[in-house]
Design an enzyme around this catalytic site. Structure first.
Site, PDB file in Angstrom:
ATOM      1  N   GLU A 173       8.758  25.588  -3.764  1.00 28.37           N
ATOM      2  CA  GLU A 173       8.739  24.654  -2.627  1.00 28.37           C
ATOM      3  C   GLU A 173      10.298  24.890  -1.604  1.00 28.37           C
ATOM      4  O   GLU A 173      11.360  25.063  -2.316  1.00 28.37           O
ATOM      5  CB  GLU A 173       8.801  23.110  -2.949  1.00 28.37           C
ATOM      6  CG  GLU A 173       7.280  22.639  -3.134  1.00 28.37           C
ATOM      7  CD  GLU A 173       7.404  21.084  -3.435  1.00 28.37           C
ATOM      8  OE1 GLU A 173       8.432  20.627  -3.002  1.00 28.37           O
ATOM      9  OE2 GLU A 173       6.647  20.711  -4.413  1.00 28.37           O
ATOM     10  N   HIS A 217       9.867  19.994   3.701  1.00 30.31           N
ATOM     11  CA  HIS A 217       9.496  20.827   2.585  1.00 30.31           C
ATOM     12  C   HIS A 217       8.299  21.365   2.623  1.00 30.31           C
ATOM     13  O   HIS A 217       7.487  20.955   3.216  1.00 30.31           O
ATOM     14  CB  HIS A 217       9.896  19.940   1.345  1.00 30.31           C
ATOM     15  CG  HIS A 217       8.710  18.932   0.899  1.00 30.31           C
ATOM     16  ND1 HIS A 217       8.586  17.869   1.424  1.00 30.31           N
ATOM     17  CD2 HIS A 217       7.847  18.888   0.161  1.00 30.31           C
ATOM     18  CE1 HIS A 217       7.633  16.995   1.083  1.00 30.31           C
ATOM     19  NE2 HIS A 217       7.187  17.680   0.098  1.00 30.31           N
ATOM     20  N   HIS A 248       4.519  22.719   0.801  1.00 27.41           N
ATOM     21  CA  HIS A 248       3.658  22.577  -0.432  1.00 27.41           C
ATOM     22  C   HIS A 248       3.182  23.806  -0.662  1.00 27.41           C
ATOM     23  O   HIS A 248       2.457  24.609   0.438  1.00 27.41           O
ATOM     24  CB  HIS A 248       2.584  21.665  -0.099  1.00 27.41           C
ATOM     25  CG  HIS A 248       3.256  20.135  -0.145  1.00 27.41           C
ATOM     26  ND1 HIS A 248       2.258  19.047   0.064  1.00 27.41           N
ATOM     27  CD2 HIS A 248       4.208  19.605  -0.572  1.00 27.41           C
ATOM     28  CE1 HIS A 248       3.018  17.818  -0.274  1.00 27.41           C
ATOM     29  NE2 HIS A 248       4.283  18.318  -0.700  1.00 27.41           N
ATOM     30  N   ASP A 274       7.011  12.320  -2.920  1.00 23.61           N
ATOM     31  CA  ASP A 274       7.588  12.366  -1.402  1.00 23.61           C
ATOM     32  C   ASP A 274       7.493  11.174  -0.695  1.00 23.61           C
ATOM     33  O   ASP A 274       8.617  11.136  -0.066  1.00 23.61           O
ATOM     34  CB  ASP A 274       6.575  13.366  -0.699  1.00 23.61           C
ATOM     35  CG  ASP A 274       6.280  14.727  -1.185  1.00 23.61           C
ATOM     36  OD1 ASP A 274       7.322  15.306  -1.801  1.00 23.61           O
ATOM     37  OD2 ASP A 274       5.102  15.437  -1.034  1.00 23.61           O
TER      38      ASP A 274
HETATM   39 ZN   LIG Z   1       5.654  17.455  -1.382  1.00 24.47          ZN
END
Ligand SMILES: [Zn+2]
Length: 128
Positions: free
Chosen positions: A30, A76, A78, A89
């Site tokens: 990530e 971020h 995935h 999250d």
């Molecule tokens: Zn996430």
């Protein structure tokens, strides 16, 4: 004053492309960064030292954040086809900032989603 529900923010299209590029580079881990805005436009990423990469651990280290009111949220990636926020999250979103971007495969202009601090979808205007 910016409301947390309608942040009234836009994002620089070049930054959005840079985010997706970084997500590709970091894949299958990530990519995580904080978002900075200037005059209502998100235009800079703030890379945090000590950020952990890896599925399920790509969490911003909040204590590393500078006290800086230009930081408006997080982004971020995935490493999969879903941009739905995970439980972790949602916990992060509720603690920090008002704009949270998640981009997922294939990491392009169609694959990113924006959430507010409650994990509800919001829209950001892209400025090219
Ligand atoms: Zn996430």
């Amino acid at each position: 004053m910016l409301s947390q529900d309608k942040p009234g923010l836009s994002i620089d299209g070049a930054l959005l492309d840079a985010i997706n590029e970084a997500a590709v580079q970091t894949y299958p881990n990530e990519f995580v960064a904080a978002l900075r805005a200037e005059k209502g436009v998100i235009n800079e990423l703030l890379m945090l030292p000590g950020t952990i990469s890896g599925e399920r651990s790509g969490i911003l280290q909040l204590h590393m954040l500078p006290i800086d009111f230009s930081v408006v949220g997080s982004v971020h990636s995935h490493p999969g086809p879903s941009a739905r926020p995970s439980e972790a999250d949602l916990a992060l979103f509720s603690h920090f900032g008002s704009v949270h971007i998640i981009t997922c495969l294939p990491f392009d202009r169609t694959s990113w989603r924006v959430y507010n601090l409650r994990g509800e979808r919001i829209e950001l205007k892209v400025i090219d």
